[in-house]
Scaffold this motif. Structure first.
Motif, PDB file in Angstrom:
ATOM      1  N   LYS A   1       0.826  -1.207   0.000  1.00  0.00           N
ATOM      2  CA  LYS A   1       0.000   0.000   0.000  1.00  0.00           C
ATOM      3  C   LYS A   1       0.860   1.257   0.000  1.00  0.00           C
ATOM      4  O   LYS A   1       0.470   2.279  -0.582  1.00  0.00           O
ATOM      5  CB  LYS A   1      -0.940   0.004   1.210  1.00  0.00           C
ATOM      6  CG  LYS A   1      -2.041  -1.041   1.133  1.00  0.00           C
ATOM      7  CD  LYS A   1      -3.032  -0.887   2.268  1.00  0.00           C
ATOM      8  CE  LYS A   1      -3.860   0.367   2.113  1.00  0.00           C
ATOM      9  NZ  LYS A   1      -4.920   0.471   3.124  1.00  0.00           N
ATOM     10  N   SER A   2       2.037   1.204   0.630  1.00  0.00           N
ATOM     11  CA  SER A   2       2.941   2.349   0.608  1.00  0.00           C
ATOM     12  C   SER A   2       3.470   2.592  -0.803  1.00  0.00           C
ATOM     13  O   SER A   2       3.662   3.732  -1.213  1.00  0.00           O
ATOM     14  CB  SER A   2       4.106   2.118   1.574  1.00  0.00           C
ATOM     15  OG  SER A   2       3.646   1.968   2.893  1.00  0.00           O
ATOM     16  N   GLN A   3       3.721   1.531  -1.548  1.00  0.00           N
ATOM     17  CA  GLN A   3       4.146   1.677  -2.938  1.00  0.00           C
ATOM     18  C   GLN A   3       3.078   2.378  -3.762  1.00  0.00           C
ATOM     19  O   GLN A   3       3.381   3.288  -4.546  1.00  0.00           O
ATOM     20  CB  GLN A   3       4.444   0.306  -3.540  1.00  0.00           C
ATOM     21  CG  GLN A   3       5.642  -0.403  -2.954  1.00  0.00           C
ATOM     22  CD  GLN A   3       5.712  -1.848  -3.400  1.00  0.00           C
ATOM     23  OE1 GLN A   3       4.870  -2.331  -4.148  1.00  0.00           O
ATOM     24  NE2 GLN A   3       6.722  -2.562  -2.914  1.00  0.00           N
ATOM     25  N   VAL A   4       1.841   1.950  -3.595  1.00  0.00           N
ATOM     26  CA  VAL A   4       0.743   2.573  -4.347  1.00  0.00           C
ATOM     27  C   VAL A   4       0.640   4.052  -4.009  1.00  0.00           C
ATOM     28  O   VAL A   4       0.524   4.912  -4.902  1.00  0.00           O
ATOM     29  CB  VAL A   4      -0.588   1.849  -4.040  1.00  0.00           C
ATOM     30  CG1 VAL A   4      -1.751   2.570  -4.696  1.00  0.00           C
ATOM     31  CG2 VAL A   4      -0.521   0.401  -4.505  1.00  0.00           C
ATOM     32  N   ALA A   5       0.688   4.376  -2.708  1.00  0.00           N
ATOM     33  CA  ALA A   5       0.595   5.779  -2.295  1.00  0.00           C
ATOM     34  C   ALA A   5       1.750   6.596  -2.857  1.00  0.00           C
ATOM     35  O   ALA A   5       1.565   7.734  -3.309  1.00  0.00           O
ATOM     36  CB  ALA A   5       0.578   5.866  -0.765  1.00  0.00           C
ATOM     37  N   LEU A   6       2.960   6.027  -2.861  1.00  0.00           N
ATOM     38  CA  LEU A   6       4.123   6.741  -3.375  1.00  0.00           C
ATOM     39  C   LEU A   6       3.983   7.027  -4.861  1.00  0.00           C
ATOM     40  O   LEU A   6       4.220   8.155  -5.318  1.00  0.00           O
ATOM     41  CB  LEU A   6       5.389   5.921  -3.110  1.00  0.00           C
ATOM     42  CG  LEU A   6       6.714   6.574  -3.508  1.00  0.00           C
ATOM     43  CD1 LEU A   6       6.996   7.783  -2.628  1.00  0.00           C
ATOM     44  CD2 LEU A   6       7.864   5.577  -3.409  1.00  0.00           C
ATOM     45  N   LEU A   7       3.590   6.032  -5.635  1.00  0.00           N
ATOM     46  CA  LEU A   7       3.445   6.222  -7.079  1.00  0.00           C
ATOM     47  C   LEU A   7       2.373   7.260  -7.395  1.00  0.00           C
ATOM     48  O   LEU A   7       2.571   8.149  -8.237  1.00  0.00           O
ATOM     49  CB  LEU A   7       3.110   4.887  -7.746  1.00  0.00           C
ATOM     50  CG  LEU A   7       4.215   3.824  -7.751  1.00  0.00           C
ATOM     51  CD1 LEU A   7       3.692   2.506  -8.299  1.00  0.00           C
ATOM     52  CD2 LEU A   7       5.405   4.293  -8.570  1.00  0.00           C
ATOM     53  N   LEU A   8       1.223   7.155  -6.719  1.00  0.00           N
ATOM     54  CA  LEU A   8       0.140   8.108  -6.972  1.00  0.00           C
ATOM     55  C   LEU A   8       0.536   9.521  -6.572  1.00  0.00           C
ATOM     56  O   LEU A   8       0.228  10.493  -7.285  1.00  0.00           O
ATOM     57  CB  LEU A   8      -1.121   7.675  -6.217  1.00  0.00           C
ATOM     58  CG  LEU A   8      -1.819   6.414  -6.728  1.00  0.00           C
ATOM     59  CD1 LEU A   8      -3.000   6.067  -5.847  1.00  0.00           C
ATOM     60  CD2 LEU A   8      -2.283   6.594  -8.176  1.00  0.00           C
ATOM     61  N   ASP A   9       1.227   9.671  -5.437  1.00  0.00           N
ATOM     62  CA  ASP A   9       1.629  11.006  -4.982  1.00  0.00           C
ATOM     63  C   ASP A   9       2.654  11.629  -5.926  1.00  0.00           C
ATOM     64  O   ASP A   9       2.623  12.839  -6.174  1.00  0.00           O
ATOM     65  CB  ASP A   9       2.196  10.927  -3.569  1.00  0.00           C
ATOM     66  CG  ASP A   9       1.118  10.676  -2.527  1.00  0.00           C
ATOM     67  OD1 ASP A   9      -0.074  10.842  -2.869  1.00  0.00           O
ATOM     68  OD2 ASP A   9       1.457  10.310  -1.385  1.00  0.00           O
ATOM     69  N   VAL A  10       3.574  10.823  -6.448  1.00  0.00           N
ATOM     70  CA  VAL A  10       4.560  11.352  -7.400  1.00  0.00           C
ATOM     71  C   VAL A  10       3.866  11.848  -8.659  1.00  0.00           C
ATOM     72  O   VAL A  10       4.152  12.948  -9.155  1.00  0.00           O
ATOM     73  CB  VAL A  10       5.612  10.274  -7.736  1.00  0.00           C
ATOM     74  CG1 VAL A  10       6.460  10.699  -8.934  1.00  0.00           C
ATOM     75  CG2 VAL A  10       6.517  10.013  -6.536  1.00  0.00           C
ATOM     76  N   VAL A  11       2.948  11.049  -9.200  1.00  0.00           N
ATOM     77  CA  VAL A  11       2.222  11.464 -10.404  1.00  0.00           C
ATOM     78  C   VAL A  11       1.418  12.733 -10.136  1.00  0.00           C
ATOM     79  O   VAL A  11       1.378  13.659 -10.956  1.00  0.00           O
ATOM     80  CB  VAL A  11       1.301  10.321 -10.889  1.00  0.00           C
ATOM     81  CG1 VAL A  11       0.391  10.799 -12.006  1.00  0.00           C
ATOM     82  CG2 VAL A  11       2.135   9.135 -11.358  1.00  0.00           C
ATOM     83  N   THR A  12       0.773  12.793  -8.975  1.00  0.00           N
ATOM     84  CA  THR A  12      -0.026  13.968  -8.626  1.00  0.00           C
ATOM     85  C   THR A  12       0.833  15.220  -8.536  1.00  0.00           C
ATOM     86  O   THR A  12       0.460  16.293  -9.022  1.00  0.00           O
ATOM     87  CB  THR A  12      -0.748  13.729  -7.297  1.00  0.00           C
ATOM     88  OG1 THR A  12      -1.568  12.569  -7.407  1.00  0.00           O
ATOM     89  CG2 THR A  12      -1.622  14.922  -6.945  1.00  0.00           C
ATOM     90  N   LEU A  13       2.005  15.111  -7.916  1.00  0.00           N
ATOM     91  CA  LEU A  13       2.898  16.263  -7.797  1.00  0.00           C
ATOM     92  C   LEU A  13       3.407  16.709  -9.163  1.00  0.00           C
ATOM     93  O   LEU A  13       3.550  17.914  -9.417  1.00  0.00           O
ATOM     94  CB  LEU A  13       4.070  15.916  -6.881  1.00  0.00           C
ATOM     95  CG  LEU A  13       3.727  15.866  -5.387  1.00  0.00           C
ATOM     96  CD1 LEU A  13       4.822  15.164  -4.601  1.00  0.00           C
ATOM     97  CD2 LEU A  13       3.516  17.277  -4.842  1.00  0.00           C
ATOM     98  N   LEU A  14       3.675  15.768 -10.051  1.00  0.00           N
ATOM     99  CA  LEU A  14       4.093  16.131 -11.403  1.00  0.00           C
ATOM    100  C   LEU A  14       2.979  16.892 -12.131  1.00  0.00           C
ATOM    101  O   LEU A  14       3.243  17.832 -12.877  1.00  0.00           O
ATOM    102  CB  LEU A  14       4.487  14.876 -12.182  1.00  0.00           C
ATOM    103  CG  LEU A  14       5.762  14.166 -11.710  1.00  0.00           C
ATOM    104  CD1 LEU A  14       5.987  12.881 -12.506  1.00  0.00           C
ATOM    105  CD2 LEU A  14       6.970  15.083 -11.837  1.00  0.00           C
ATOM    106  N   ILE A  15       1.741  16.485 -11.887  1.00  0.00           N
ATOM    107  CA  ILE A  15       0.609  17.208 -12.482  1.00  0.00           C
ATOM    108  C   ILE A  15       0.554  18.635 -11.957  1.00  0.00           C
ATOM    109  O   ILE A  15       0.337  19.591 -12.716  1.00  0.00           O
ATOM    110  CB  ILE A  15      -0.708  16.458 -12.182  1.00  0.00           C
ATOM    111  CG1 ILE A  15      -0.750  15.130 -12.944  1.00  0.00           C
ATOM    112  CG2 ILE A  15      -1.920  17.317 -12.554  1.00  0.00           C
ATOM    113  CD1 ILE A  15      -1.940  14.264 -12.609  1.00  0.00           C
ATOM    114  N   LEU A  16       0.761  18.807 -10.647  1.00  0.00           N
ATOM    115  CA  LEU A  16       0.740  20.149 -10.062  1.00  0.00           C
ATOM    116  C   LEU A  16       1.860  21.018 -10.638  1.00  0.00           C
ATOM    117  O   LEU A  16       1.682  22.223 -10.838  1.00  0.00           O
ATOM    118  CB  LEU A  16       0.865  20.071  -8.545  1.00  0.00           C
ATOM    119  CG  LEU A  16      -0.315  19.462  -7.785  1.00  0.00           C
ATOM    120  CD1 LEU A  16      -0.036  19.448  -6.299  1.00  0.00           C
ATOM    121  CD2 LEU A  16      -1.590  20.236  -8.069  1.00  0.00           C
ATOM    122  N   VAL A  17       3.017  20.412 -10.896  1.00  0.00           N
ATOM    123  CA  VAL A  17       4.143  21.182 -11.429  1.00  0.00           C
ATOM    124  C   VAL A  17       3.909  21.548 -12.889  1.00  0.00           C
ATOM    125  O   VAL A  17       4.155  22.687 -13.309  1.00  0.00           O
ATOM    126  CB  VAL A  17       5.455  20.381 -11.264  1.00  0.00           C
ATOM    127  CG1 VAL A  17       6.593  21.046 -12.030  1.00  0.00           C
ATOM    128  CG2 VAL A  17       5.821  20.279  -9.788  1.00  0.00           C
TER     129      VAL A  17
END
Length: 417
Positions: free
Chosen positions: A374-390
């Motif tokens: 579950k930590s892997q899933v959260a990490l991948l989703l958060d990275v993609v989300t931050l890239l979208i914000l940038v």
């Protein structure tokens, strides 16, 4: 005492491991050192503390901090007709995402506040859309000056209100407690004034009291009871390391340690990298696991004999416990070494990109509370989300060079003198 000292050190060092502090304190204060497997519980707590301390010292030596950057591109934005139009579009997108979530979650009224069982096929997509707005609100409320004239502040407050409502309706307490803790810690370490810190503590205390009431209501609704007193009782039992395995608890680890001395669960080893399985199409891997969490496996095999009734999510366990279940009890203590190495690796990989520090918070605390997949899933989703914000929203994070900043301050003081 050791947990409090370690927490104070993490705060002083501005360590990214600050998000582990709530887990650490809860586990330390509520662990029953006068019952049952005292030696194992004490050894587990000691292992976590040593692991966290070593990783924190490594991060400090490399200069990895949570206040090593500033977001300057939108912090001073003012409401203009063009930005007001964009704000309207963003609010409309938030309402659309919320509507999709409602249609897929099967939640129609507040008294259905429990874990969702009849989610639609687009439920994960709805959660991902909501996650974009959640990450935006965390970044803005953590770093920006709280001015209503800034459209990002307005959007962040609205998003947080919607997400709080989603957390209540779906019975997901972590959906709003983790963001609140993240915002609090990030604002706390960036404030140097004692007066401002006092105001922040007062505001955080008031918000925490309200949050506790909501969490108690969620606990009561999960059991089909609407009484807030019952909710507080249930919530307290879940935190107090009950035999059913609820809560963030070394007691769960001790139970799994004892279980793994007799038998292993090979299925856990298959799921350990479950966070990356979503990248592999099922057409190429027809037998791919249908879930990416070890919680249901632990609930079914380890805690079933303790009259545990699975509600779909199982019992989340830590990364060392997962390794012990997969490979045997001899691997339990090496599991702490693996967790520490993984924390350090993520910190080093993210160091050149300071904005990704937001993606690491949930990952670090997740290794202790709900395991690796579950930590892997959260990490991948958060990275993609931050890239979208940038890329889409236009956030630009600027790293602070502290040596240059101190040198510039000395030159300014000298020139003033």
């Amino acid at each position: 005492i050791v947990a409090l000292a370690l927490s104070a050190a993490l705060l002083r060092w501005r360590s990214p491991l600050l998000m582990i502090v709530p887990n650490l304190l809860i586990a330390s204060f509520l662990s029953p050192f006068d019952e049952g497997d005292t030696a194992r519980i004490s050894l587990i707590m000691l292992s976590w503390m040593i692991t966290i301390l070593i990783v924190a010292l490594y991060m400090r030596q490399r200069g990895i901090r949570i206040d090593g950057f500033e977001e300057v591109s939108a912090n001073h934005a003012r409401m203009t007709p063009q930005r007001m139009f964009r704000l309207g579009i963003a609010i409309l997108a938030l309402m659309v995402a919320f509507s999709i979530w409602l249609s897929q979650a099967g939640v129609n009224q507040f008294d259905s506040a429990k874990r969702v069982r009849d989610a639609g096929q687009w439920f994960n997509l709805a959660n991902a859309l909501i996650g974009v707005f959640l990450m935006h609100s965390i970044v803005v409320l953590s770093l920006f000056r709280l001015r209503v004239s800034n459209p990002h502040i307005v959007m962040a407050v609205l998003s947080f209100a919607v997400i709080f409502l989603i957390g209540y309706m779906s019975g997901s307490r972590g959906l709003f407690t983790v963001p609140i803790m993240t915002i609090f810690f990030l604002r706390l370490v960036r404030i140097s004034s004692a007066y401002k810190r006092t105001k922040l503590l007062i505001a955080f205390s008031a918000l925490s009291a309200f949050t506790l009431v909501v969490m108690a209501l969620i606990s009561a609704n999960r059991q089909g009871d609407e009484g807030i007193a019952v909710g507080f009782q249930i919530f307290g039992e879940q935190l107090s390391n009950s035999a059913s395995g609820y809560g963030i608890s070394p007691v769960k680890d001790a139970i799994i340690w004892e279980y793994s001395e007799q038998r292993r669960i090979p299925e856990v080893g298959i799921v350990l990298l479950g966070g990356f399985y979503g990248l592999v199409p099922r057409t190429l891997w027809p037998s791919k696991p249908t879930f990416v969490s070890t919680g249901p496996i632990a609930g079914a095999f380890v805690f079933r004999e303790m009259s545990y009734v699975d509600q779909g999510a199982g019992i989340p366990v830590s990364m060392p416990s997962e390794i012990a279940l997969a490979f045997g009890s001899a691997w339990f203590m090496p599991g702490f070494i693996a967790a520490g190495l993984l924390m350090a690796l993520v910190a080093v990989l993210f160091q050149p990109y300071p904005f990704l520090i937001f993606a690491s918070f949930t990952f670090y605390s997740g290794l202790m509370s709900h395991g690796l997949p579950k930590s892997q899933v959260a990490l991948l989703l958060d990275v993609v989300t931050l890239l979208i914000l940038v890329w889409v929203v236009g956030f630009r994070f600027v790293r602070i060079n502290r040596q240059q900043a101190r040198a510039a301050a000395r030159r300014k003081n000298a020139a003033h003198t």
